[in-house]
Design a protein around this motif. Structure first.
Motif, short mmCIF file in Angstrom:
data_model
loop_
_atom_site.label_atom_id
_atom_site.label_comp_id
_atom_site.label_asym_id
_atom_site.label_seq_id
_atom_site.Cartn_x
_atom_site.Cartn_y
_atom_site.Cartn_z
N PRO A 200 0.86 -1.13 -0.01
CA PRO A 200 -0.25 0.12 0.02
C PRO A 200 1.00 1.25 0.15
N GLU A 201 2.07 1.45 0.63
CA GLU A 201 2.77 2.44 0.81
C GLU A 201 3.59 2.83 -0.65
N VAL A 202 3.65 1.75 -1.24
CA VAL A 202 4.38 1.72 -2.49
C VAL A 202 3.33 2.55 -3.48
N LEU A 203 1.94 1.84 -3.49
CA LEU A 203 1.01 2.30 -4.48
C LEU A 203 0.62 3.60 -4.06
N ALA A 204 0.71 4.00 -2.85
CA ALA A 204 0.32 5.52 -2.29
C ALA A 204 1.30 6.58 -3.16
N LYS A 205 2.56 5.93 -3.10
CA LYS A 205 3.84 7.02 -3.69
C LYS A 205 3.44 6.97 -5.27
N LEU A 206 3.19 5.99 -5.76
CA LEU A 206 2.80 5.88 -7.22
C LEU A 206 1.66 6.91 -7.65
N GLU A 207 0.53 6.69 -6.53
CA GLU A 207 -0.57 7.61 -7.01
C GLU A 207 -0.36 9.18 -6.93
N ALA A 208 0.64 9.18 -5.79
CA ALA A 208 0.90 10.63 -5.54
C ALA A 208 1.81 11.24 -6.84
N SER A 209 2.52 10.25 -7.62
CA SER A 209 3.24 10.92 -8.50
C SER A 209 2.58 11.65 -9.51
N ILE A 210 1.49 11.38 -9.65
CA ILE A 210 0.55 11.80 -10.85
C ILE A 210 0.29 13.42 -10.54
N ASP A 211 0.08 13.77 -9.46
CA ASP A 211 0.13 15.05 -8.96
C ASP A 211 1.38 16.16 -9.52
N LEU A 212 2.31 15.41 -9.79
CA LEU A 212 3.53 15.99 -10.26
C LEU A 212 3.57 16.31 -11.56
N ALA A 213 2.61 15.79 -12.42
CA ALA A 213 2.59 15.88 -13.98
C ALA A 213 2.23 17.33 -14.50
N PRO A 214 2.60 17.62 -15.53
CA PRO A 214 2.11 18.87 -16.10
C PRO A 214 0.82 18.72 -16.80
N SER A 215 0.07 19.74 -16.96
CA SER A 215 -1.20 19.77 -17.73
C SER A 215 -1.43 21.13 -18.37
N VAL A 216 -2.24 20.99 -19.51
CA VAL A 216 -2.62 22.32 -19.99
C VAL A 216 -3.26 23.18 -19.10
N GLY A 217 -2.88 24.37 -18.80
CA GLY A 217 -3.51 25.32 -17.91
C GLY A 217 -3.47 24.86 -16.61
N ASN A 218 -2.97 23.79 -16.36
CA ASN A 218 -2.78 23.08 -15.02
C ASN A 218 -4.33 22.67 -14.67
N SER A 219 -4.87 21.92 -15.88
CA SER A 219 -6.35 21.73 -15.76
C SER A 219 -6.58 20.13 -15.06
N ARG A 220 -5.46 19.49 -15.08
CA ARG A 220 -5.41 18.14 -14.64
C ARG A 220 -6.64 17.36 -14.80
#
Ligand SMILES: Cc1cc2nc3c(=O)[nH]c(=O)nc-3n(C[C@H](O)[C@H](O)[C@H](O)COP(=O)(O)O)c2cc1C
Length: 207
Positions: free
Chosen positions: A31-51
């Motif tokens: 679970p702690e590994v999965l949590a880190k992986l899921e949190a990595s998505i928050d570091l991604a760029p997106s157009v207009g920071n629209s996520r």
């Protein structure tokens, strides 16, 4: 933050050994590994920071089985596009690790997210899907850094997947990912090792 030459060599190795994985061990991801992986998505760029990514964890066994059936049907249909020995070669490829991968994630794109207030996408609305793909790639690389493998499955009927997962009808299926510990590591794409294809050089043009 200033990066050091060691960061460059680590990143190069990570990129060189990132693979699309189709052979997974059935070992659960902690679970702690999965949590880190899921949190990595928050570091991604997106157009207009629209996520605009909307991610479904597909853990219900019936849903997983329905996705597997969808893949099997579409894979067979895809095989029919090839003839003779190419068809035999295609059918010998393993193009998804859906049965063994402990984690299935379906990434959708919301076509009109409030976040970002429309910035940057007026003339190129497709940048929303590109943004989801950036999130997927971030997740993919971060997974590799934790020795977790990711396999991208696109041999699916997107409308059927939306029905199975009962999601907002406006969402666009952008990727279906298998996630788990790989059975082995390799620095060569599986399609190369199986002789299906080899990379062409990148096309660069000077103007
Ligand atoms: C958009 C996208 C869709 C893909 N769909 C599939 C797929 O359905 N099945 C599969 O086995 N691999 C799929 N792949 C993985 C590619 O086959 C793989 O990335 C490519 O062969 C290069 O291998 P590598 O990722 O190990 O470097 C997909 C990759 C991308 C980027």
């Amino acid at each position: 933050m200033k990066f050091l030459p060691s960061h460059e060599s680590d990143l190069r190795e990570l990129l060189q050994w990132r693979r699309d994985v189709r052979n997974f061990s059935t070992r659960e991801i902690e679970p702690e590994v999965l949590a880190k992986l899921e949190a990595s998505i928050d570091l991604a760029p997106s157009v207009g920071n629209s996520r605009p990514w909307r991610i479904v964890r597909v853990s219900d066994e019936e849903n997983r089985q329905s996705v597997i059936r969808c893949f099997e049907q579409q894979n067979l249909a895809a095989a029919c596009d090839y003839k003779d020995e190419t068809q035999t070669e295609y059918l010998a490829l393993k193009l998804a690790g859906l049965k063994d991968a402990p984690v299935h994630l379906a990434f959708f794109t919301e076509p009109d997210p409030e976040e970002g207030r429309g910035l940057g996408r007026r003339t190129m609305p497709e940048t929303l899907v590109y943004s989801t793909i950036m999130a997927i790639h971030t997740f993919w690389l971060y997974s590799r850094a934790l020795n977790v493998g990711v396999g991208w499955v696109s041999i699916l009927d997107p409308e059927e997947i939306k029905d199975i997962l009962d999601v907002d009808n406006n969402w666009q299926l952008t990727a279906y990912l298998c996630v788990g510990y790989p059975k082995h590591h390799d620095d060569k794409p599986e399609l190369h090792r199986k002789g299906w294809q080899h990379d062409q050089s990148a096309v660069w043009i000077d103007r």
